[in-house]
Design a protein around this motif. Structure first.
Motif: not given
Length: 462
Positions: A198-209
């Motif tokens: 339930x997490x995706x990589x992002x510039x802010x760290x793994x998470x979700x929208x």
């Protein structure tokens, strides 16, 4: 007459003027697929399906986007309760939704995007908002990103509210927020309580929208930065649609020209919802009436009118619709014609379906009075087609206007029983005639004696 609609943003009835002549782009917020759909859910789908059909009927090339929220706090919580992967729950409930909408002849959208397939577009919009000074990453190490509501002076314009009068947003831990009303654009992954899937990589760290950024990104992806109509249930006006509009316009998008919201179906005066435990699942309702009758019940009410659901009212509507079908059966096969002017005027007046249905019944009554009902039948078929209620539409399958082969087989069987009943009555063997009559009735079939002979129809309420 120009199509006029009630714009919930301006709170007035406005002429519909599309951004591009002859075209219409519509975005409707779909469901969070956490459990089986109930009647309240499908009402919204029916309402906007009628909008789409009417705009198409009046010559517009409609692009209709209806999203699915397939990752969300509620989905994660529900899947954990059931001991199954969240994506399995979302997939299964999406399939249930698709079946429910097909059962009441809601047209498939031009496209049905899922939130999990559009994370790159969401991250791109979040980056734009941060760069423009309208969003910020929380400094508490959570990985959350928030929209700064005070950075956007127009925040609250959709619902006519002032920021200081609003309650705090409840979609994330308030510790990392500058203002309690700031809402989450990105939710950092909670390693101890949430699955890694339930997490995706992002510039802010793994998470979700966050919920709101999903729709803004998907609407922009498929309809562009400016489109005609945004729709959804009235309960979505705040905070969901308020937040959508704010973040989209803060990112430089014109977004929706018009907002349309359908009212609730209530039970005992309360909004029908999963949490209240008073939801009526579509398959259960369709054990009592056909899909075409359920759709007729919903179409008969104006989309902005709250409907207090009852099976008595639903079955009354079903009886009324069967009168229309009986007229069409008597009139015989024929092509759809033009809709009456009064019907068109009703539909052009903010989708005035109650007045449109009144025209439908008036036309049926007139058709029953004249010697040649051909014209009336053609008009009735045209009106039913606009409302998605044509019994001959192949989309109904065996649920209404049954499959031709099945109908022929049943017709032959019923005809044989009716012939035996007629022979028994002619021989004054009334006991045998009554037995045959009871057999027919027990099978859920109503028989009407007409000047041209007995006619039969399925008694769906039986």
């Amino acid at each position: 007459m120009t199509f006029r609609l009630y714009d919930t943003a301006t709170r007035e009835v406005r002429d519909f003027v599309p951004l591009e002549e002859g075209k219409a782009g519509i975005y409707v917020c779909g469901l969070t697929v956490q459990s089986e759909p109930h009647v309240g859910h499908v009402r919204s789908a029916v309402n906007f399906d009628v909008l789409r059909r009417w705009l198409t009927h009046t010559g517009h090339d409609v692009t209709f986007i209806r999203n699915v929220t397939d990752i969300d706090d509620k989905i994660l919580a529900k899947s954990a309760e059931q001991g199954r992967p969240w994506f399995n729950l979302a997939y299964a409930m999406h399939a249930e939704l698709t079946r429910a909408l097909a059962s009441i002849n809601v047209l498939p959208p031009t496209y049905e995007p899922g939130a999990t397939g559009h994370v790159p577009e969401m991250l791109e919009m979040i980056a734009t908002l941060i760069e423009a000074g309208h969003a910020y990453a929380a400094d508490d190490g959570s990985g959350d990103v928030y929209f700064d509501v005070r950075s956007w002076p127009a925040y609250g314009e959709l619902t006519g509210q002032k920021v200081d009068d609003m309650e705090p947003a409840g979609d994330a831990d308030p510790r990392g927020k500058r203002d309690p009303r700031d809402f989450a654009l990105w939710k950092g992954w909670k390693r101890d309580t949430e699955p890694a899937t339930a997490a995706w990589p992002s510039p802010h760290g793994p998470g979700r929208p966050g919920w709101h950024i999903e729709c803004s990104a998907m609407a922009g992806k498929y309809l562009g930065t400016a489109f005609d109509i945004h729709g959804g249930g009235v309960d979505l006006r705040f905070p969901h649609h308020e937040n959508e509009q704010a973040q989209s316009r803060a990112a430089g998008h014109a977004f929706a020209s018009y907002w349309m919201h359908n009212a609730w179906i209530t039970t005992a005066g309360e909004k029908m919802s999963k949490s209240l435990g008073n939801s009526l699942l579509v398959p259960r309702v369709l054990e009592r009436v056909r899909g075409i009758e359920l759709r007729f019940y919903m179409v008969s009410a104006h989309y902005r009118s709250h409907v207090e659901f009852s099976f008595e009212a639903l079955e009354d509507a079903a009886v009324g619709f069967r009168r229309i079908e009986t007229f069409l059966d008597k009139a015989g096969p024929g092509e759809a014609g033009e809709v009456p002017a009064a019907f068109a005027a009703a539909m052009d007046d903010d989708l005035g379906t109650p007045a449109a249905v009144a025209v439908l019944f008036d036309t049926v009554r007139e058709g029953n009075r004249v010697e040649d009902p051909t014209l009336a039948a053609a008009q009735v078929r045209a009106m039913l087609g606009v409302l998605g209620l044509d019994p001959a539409d192949p989309a109904w399958g065996g649920g209404a206007g049954d499959d031709a082969a099945l109908t022929a087989a049943v017709d032959a069987l019923v005809a044989g029983l009716l012939e035996q009943r007629a022979e028994a009555r002619a021989a004054k063997d009334y006991a045998r005639a009554d037995v045959i009559r009871d057999q027919i009735k027990a099978a859920g079939i109503e028989v009407e004696d007409t000047p041209t002979g007995p006619k039969w129809s399925l008694n769906s309420a039986g």
